[in-house]
Structure formats: C-alpha cells, structure tokens
Design a protein around this motif. Structure first.
Motif, PDB file in Angstrom:
ATOM      1  N   ILE A   1       0.767  -0.915  -0.150  1.00 54.54           N
ATOM      2  CA  ILE A   1      -0.141  -0.002   0.138  1.00 54.54           C
ATOM      3  C   ILE A   1       0.738   1.112  -0.287  1.00 54.54           C
ATOM      4  O   ILE A   1       0.666   2.040  -0.218  1.00 54.54           O
ATOM      5  CB  ILE A   1      -0.813  -0.005   1.729  1.00 54.54           C
ATOM      6  CG1 ILE A   1      -1.522  -1.695   0.809  1.00 54.54           C
ATOM      7  CG2 ILE A   1      -1.739   1.413   1.256  1.00 54.54           C
ATOM      8  CD1 ILE A   1      -3.138  -1.854   2.541  1.00 54.54           C
TER       9      ILE A   1
ATOM     10  N   ASN B   1       0.071   4.988  -2.244  1.00 58.67           N
ATOM     11  CA  ASN B   1      -0.110   6.276  -1.314  1.00 58.67           C
ATOM     12  C   ASN B   1       1.268   6.922  -2.005  1.00 58.67           C
ATOM     13  O   ASN B   1       1.087   8.339  -2.524  1.00 58.67           O
ATOM     14  CB  ASN B   1       0.276   5.987   0.140  1.00 58.67           C
ATOM     15  CG  ASN B   1      -0.621   5.675   0.761  1.00 58.67           C
ATOM     16  OD1 ASN B   1      -1.964   6.378   0.570  1.00 58.67           O
ATOM     17  ND2 ASN B   1      -0.441   4.959   2.006  1.00 58.67           N
TER      18      ASN B   1
ATOM     19  N   THR C   1     -12.473  -2.153   2.105  1.00 54.47           N
ATOM     20  CA  THR C   1     -11.053  -0.982   2.306  1.00 54.47           C
ATOM     21  C   THR C   1     -10.852  -0.577   0.900  1.00 54.47           C
ATOM     22  O   THR C   1     -10.677  -0.614   0.269  1.00 54.47           O
ATOM     23  CB  THR C   1      -9.808  -1.568   2.956  1.00 54.47           C
ATOM     24  OG1 THR C   1     -10.437  -2.335   4.037  1.00 54.47           O
ATOM     25  CG2 THR C   1      -8.523  -0.864   2.970  1.00 54.47           C
TER      26      THR C   1
ATOM     27  N   LEU D   1      -8.744   2.920  -1.234  1.00 55.41           N
ATOM     28  CA  LEU D   1      -7.765   3.569  -1.052  1.00 55.41           C
ATOM     29  C   LEU D   1      -8.301   5.138  -2.162  1.00 55.41           C
ATOM     30  O   LEU D   1      -8.766   4.899  -3.255  1.00 55.41           O
ATOM     31  CB  LEU D   1      -6.205   3.424  -1.364  1.00 55.41           C
ATOM     32  CG  LEU D   1      -5.279   3.911  -2.124  1.00 55.41           C
ATOM     33  CD1 LEU D   1      -5.223   4.995   0.200  1.00 55.41           C
ATOM     34  CD2 LEU D   1      -3.904   3.256  -2.403  1.00 55.41           C
TER      35      LEU D   1
ATOM     36  N   LYS E   1      -7.058   9.523   1.206  1.00 52.44           N
ATOM     37  CA  LYS E   1      -7.091   8.223   2.785  1.00 52.44           C
ATOM     38  C   LYS E   1      -7.331   7.336   2.125  1.00 52.44           C
ATOM     39  O   LYS E   1      -8.571   7.472   1.523  1.00 52.44           O
ATOM     40  CB  LYS E   1      -7.239   9.175   3.629  1.00 52.44           C
ATOM     41  CG  LYS E   1      -8.480   9.240   4.276  1.00 52.44           C
ATOM     42  CD  LYS E   1      -8.790  10.113   5.174  1.00 52.44           C
ATOM     43  CE  LYS E   1     -10.123  10.444   5.626  1.00 52.44           C
ATOM     44  NZ  LYS E   1     -10.596  10.846   7.129  1.00 52.44           N
ATOM     45  N   LEU E   2      -7.054   6.369   2.948  1.00 53.82           N
ATOM     46  CA  LEU E   2      -7.317   4.479   3.565  1.00 53.82           C
ATOM     47  C   LEU E   2      -9.022   5.219   3.694  1.00 53.82           C
ATOM     48  O   LEU E   2      -8.261   5.227   5.226  1.00 53.82           O
ATOM     49  CB  LEU E   2      -6.592   4.112   3.787  1.00 53.82           C
ATOM     50  CG  LEU E   2      -6.467   2.896   3.276  1.00 53.82           C
ATOM     51  CD1 LEU E   2      -6.246   2.031   1.544  1.00 53.82           C
ATOM     52  CD2 LEU E   2      -5.879   2.274   4.079  1.00 53.82           C
TER      53      LEU E   2
ATOM     54  N   LYS F   1     -12.158   2.889   5.264  1.00 53.66           N
ATOM     55  CA  LYS F   1     -12.701   1.058   6.181  1.00 53.66           C
ATOM     56  C   LYS F   1     -14.631   1.916   5.274  1.00 53.66           C
ATOM     57  O   LYS F   1     -15.549   2.418   6.478  1.00 53.66           O
ATOM     58  CB  LYS F   1     -12.837   0.924   6.723  1.00 53.66           C
ATOM     59  CG  LYS F   1     -11.271   0.272   6.787  1.00 53.66           C
ATOM     60  CD  LYS F   1     -10.552  -0.830   7.606  1.00 53.66           C
ATOM     61  CE  LYS F   1      -9.350  -0.825   7.974  1.00 53.66           C
ATOM     62  NZ  LYS F   1      -9.417  -2.519   7.013  1.00 53.66           N
TER      63      LYS F   1
ATOM     64  N   ILE G   1      -8.806  -2.376  -1.618  1.00 53.88           N
ATOM     65  CA  ILE G   1      -7.796  -3.017  -1.472  1.00 53.88           C
ATOM     66  C   ILE G   1      -7.770  -4.469  -0.618  1.00 53.88           C
ATOM     67  O   ILE G   1      -8.106  -5.435  -1.501  1.00 53.88           O
ATOM     68  CB  ILE G   1      -7.020  -2.434  -0.333  1.00 53.88           C
ATOM     69  CG1 ILE G   1      -6.247  -0.941  -0.270  1.00 53.88           C
ATOM     70  CG2 ILE G   1      -5.956  -3.143  -0.038  1.00 53.88           C
ATOM     71  CD1 ILE G   1      -5.520  -0.454  -2.262  1.00 53.88           C
TER      72      ILE G   1
END
Length: 401
Positions: A49, A53, A162, A164, A168-169, A171, A201
């Motif tokens: 990951i 990013n 999840t 991306l 941001k990441l 949930k 993800i």
C-alpha cells in the motif's frame, strides 16, 4: 512535467520490472481489449500500500493522467489513457471467520484459489464468475454468474471494503454489518463502480455453508422450435429446489459447414443445489423428459463464449414467458448465437455473441456496463460520492465523458 519524467518516477517507485510501457507487452497483460485510442500511459504492479500512496502523490504532482485499477485483465481495464494499477500482487486471504460466515480477502485474489481454500472449511461464496478472475474485478462490475439465479449479484454479499481514495485509506462497512440495513449502504455503491471512486484493497464477503449436494445437468434440443421445450420450461418452473437453482443458462449454438444448412441446438445448463433428498428428487424430474440428451456438465463450458457480447437486454417477465422472448431475439440475429442467463427467477439477460475480432462488440459491453451503473437514477448520488471520495478526480476520470 513530461510523460518521460513521470515514467522515470514510476520506475523509481515500483522498480523497472514492475512498470510496463511497451505496447507489445500491454497486449499480453491486458488480454484482447486494447485498442490504439485506449493505450494507457503505463501499467504498474505494486506490492504494498505504501507504493500506492506514493503513486497518488506522483499523479497529483504531474497532473497529466489519472489512475485505472485493474484485476486479472479479463475485461476493460485497458479502456484507459491513464496509469493502470495491476492489483494481482494483492492476493492474500486475510481471514476466514467460520463462526460469522465471513471472509476478508485482498482484491487481487483469483477465484479458483479462493474457492479451493473455502472448500477446506466446508464454506463457499454463494456465487462466482463464469470462468476465472479476481475478486476485485468481479466486484468492479457487480458480478453475476454461477449462483445468481438464487443469490443475485456479488453486491448482496459485500459486507465491508477498504478503499484507497485520492485523500486517504477508508473503511466502509464491517464484517458485522447485516446484509440488509436501513440508510445508505456505501459498500453497495462500490459494487459496479469500475474503480471510479478509488482502489479497493480488500473486502469482507458473506459466505454460506457448502450445500449437501451440487449437481450440474445439460438438456439439449436439436431445434429451436422443438415442441417439447414448453414442457421442459414447465418442469423447470415446478422444481422443489427452484430457489436452490444456482445457475440456469440457455444457449443457442449455431454451426456452419460448407454446403450444409445451419444447425441450431438449444442447450439448458442447470445447476441444482441443496439437500441430497431434494436435489435428487428434482434431478429425477429432469431425467423424465423425453427425446433429449441429459448429462452432467461443467458450468465453465460457456466461459469463452461470454467474452464477446454485443448487446444486453434485461427482461423482467414471468418465467414461462421467457422462451418466447428468447426465440424472437434469435430470429432477429440468426447469424449469431445467443446466451440467456437468469439473474433471478424473474429477470434474465440476453447476450448476443459476436465474432472475436469485432471491436464494436467489445466496446458495446463496456458501454452497457457504464449505462447500468451510471443511470439517471444513480447519477446524483454517484456525483456526490465522487466529490467526497475522489475530490482530485484521479480515478477513471473519463468515465462520465
């Protein structure tokens, strides 16, 4: 900044072997769906990951392209002028919760391996694609397939995601989320979104126990007008395990031989699933049909034919009216084959099968998928979600063009 500078930065980030820019290698990795006007800038293969990013930072800085997530490459990840992110290195089963009947997996995981691991624990995902592919790709197109007659689409079993985003990441949902809840279900919106909001993800999916018995049957008629087909449809409609019929696919196959007339065969591919007693009872009903060939069959038989679809027509009509619609559709396009696939007991999709080199066929599939998701009813909410999750418009930026 220039394209060359971006490619150099991508190679520094992912390693030269994991950045593909040559058209000759694209054709190998993106199967049969690459055309000159859709040539992507590059394809990258991340392994963690952290790299993703940093990729977002590079794309924001260079401002010359966007991002298209991609799985196994069986469908339309090649329809991009951007950087394609190949997620097949994200292929781990993170958890199988036998008590809650859920599993959390990375989206680059392929179905064949996933199914084998679930079998060891006497569990299964209720439906699967016709042929192999990744979990992420199946979700990206809100997949229907083997099991859809009873269970619908993958959206019905998507519990958590999840994602991306360009910010941001995040949930969305959890494995404790029940399948039917009030209010907005953001995981539902991601099913069918084709990477429009970000990179998925991993996902949490609902499972079911492996049924006692699963049996596949093929019923074949030699002509499309065979009078016995009406009786066959009535028997199919009367099966006690109708709700356990995981896949009913009707295929028209045409064969051409020099100097001979076209021969049309109608084949019913049926999957029965449930308790041993009930499946065997329904199986006996099917074997009672006269003047047809009845045999076990592998559902994956139709996987190659499903690649080339020129038009999708969805019907919501009573089950017994289906075959008349099927015949009428075939008479309009006699030079092609037709597949009819039930998405539910009262909903069927017809697929007209075209030649493998027909570019219009492939682009029509892509357009149909877009039209289904970006409908007038869905569009207002989709635009709001886009602003919330991808305000920089990095993902699939040409999707609404």
């Amino acid at each position: 900044m220039t394209k060359e500078e971006l490619i150099s930065d991508l190679k520094d980030l992912f390693g030269e072997d994991n950045v593909i820019t040559k058209e000759s290698r694209f054709s190998q990795l993106i199967r049969e769906f690459l055309y000159p006007e859709h040539n992507p800038l590059a394809l990258v293969k991340p392994i963690e990951i952290r790299q993703l990013n940093r990729l977002l930072m590079l794309i924001k800085r260079h401002k010359i392209c966007g991002i298209t997530p991609r799985g196994f490459g069986n469908t339309f990840g090649a329809y991009s002028r951007d950087v394609i992110v190949d997620l097949t290195n994200f292929n781990e089963i993170l958890e199988i919760d036998e008590s809650r009947y859920t599993t959390t997996v990375q989206t680059g995981l392929v179905f064949n391996h996933f199914s084998e691991e679930l079998k060891k624990k006497n569990l299964k995902l209720p439906l699967a694609p016709v042929g192999n592919g990744t979990i992420g790709g199946f979700i990206a197109y809100n997949g229907f397939g083997i099991g859809s007659y009873k269970y619908g689409s993958i959206r019905n079993y998507l519990r958590g995601v999840t994602l991306l985003t360009s910010k941001k990441l995040v949930k969305l949902g959890t494995k404790n989320t029940p399948p039917f809840t009030s209010g907005y279900n953001f995981t539902d919106i991601l099913a069918g979104s084709m990477g429009f909001f970000g990179i998925i993800i991993d996902v949490t999916l609902g499972l079911i126990p492996t049924p006692e018995l699963h049996y596949d049957i093929s019923l074949t008629y030699e002509t499309i007008d065979d009078p016995n087909i009406e009786n066959c449809m009535k028997i199919l409609n009367s099966l006690k395990t109708l709700n356990s019929l995981s896949n009913l696919t009707i295929i028209t196959r045409s064969t051409k031989r020099s100097g001979e007339p076209k021969n049309i065969e109608i084949e019913f591919l049926i999957s029965l699933e449930g308790s041993t007693e009930m499946v065997q009872g329904d199986n006996e009903k099917l074997y009672s049909l006269k003047d047809i060939k009845t045999e076990g069959v592998d559902n994956l038989y139709i996987s190659d034919q499903l690649k080339y679809i020129s038009e999708n027509l969805i019907y919501s009509k009573p089950f017994l009216m289906y075959y008349n619609d099927f015949k009428e559709s075939w008479y309009k396009v006699k030079d092609y084959s037709i597949i009819g696939h039930f998405l539910s007991p009262n909903e069927c999709i017809f697929a007209i099968i075209g030649p493998s080199d027909d570019r219009d066929v492939k682009e029509r599939v892509y357009e149909c998928s877009k039209e289904a998701y970006f409908s007038k009813e869905n569009l207002p909410l989709i635009k709001k979600m886009k602003i919330l999750l991808d305000p920089h418009n990095l993902f699939q930026r040409g999707m609404l063009d």
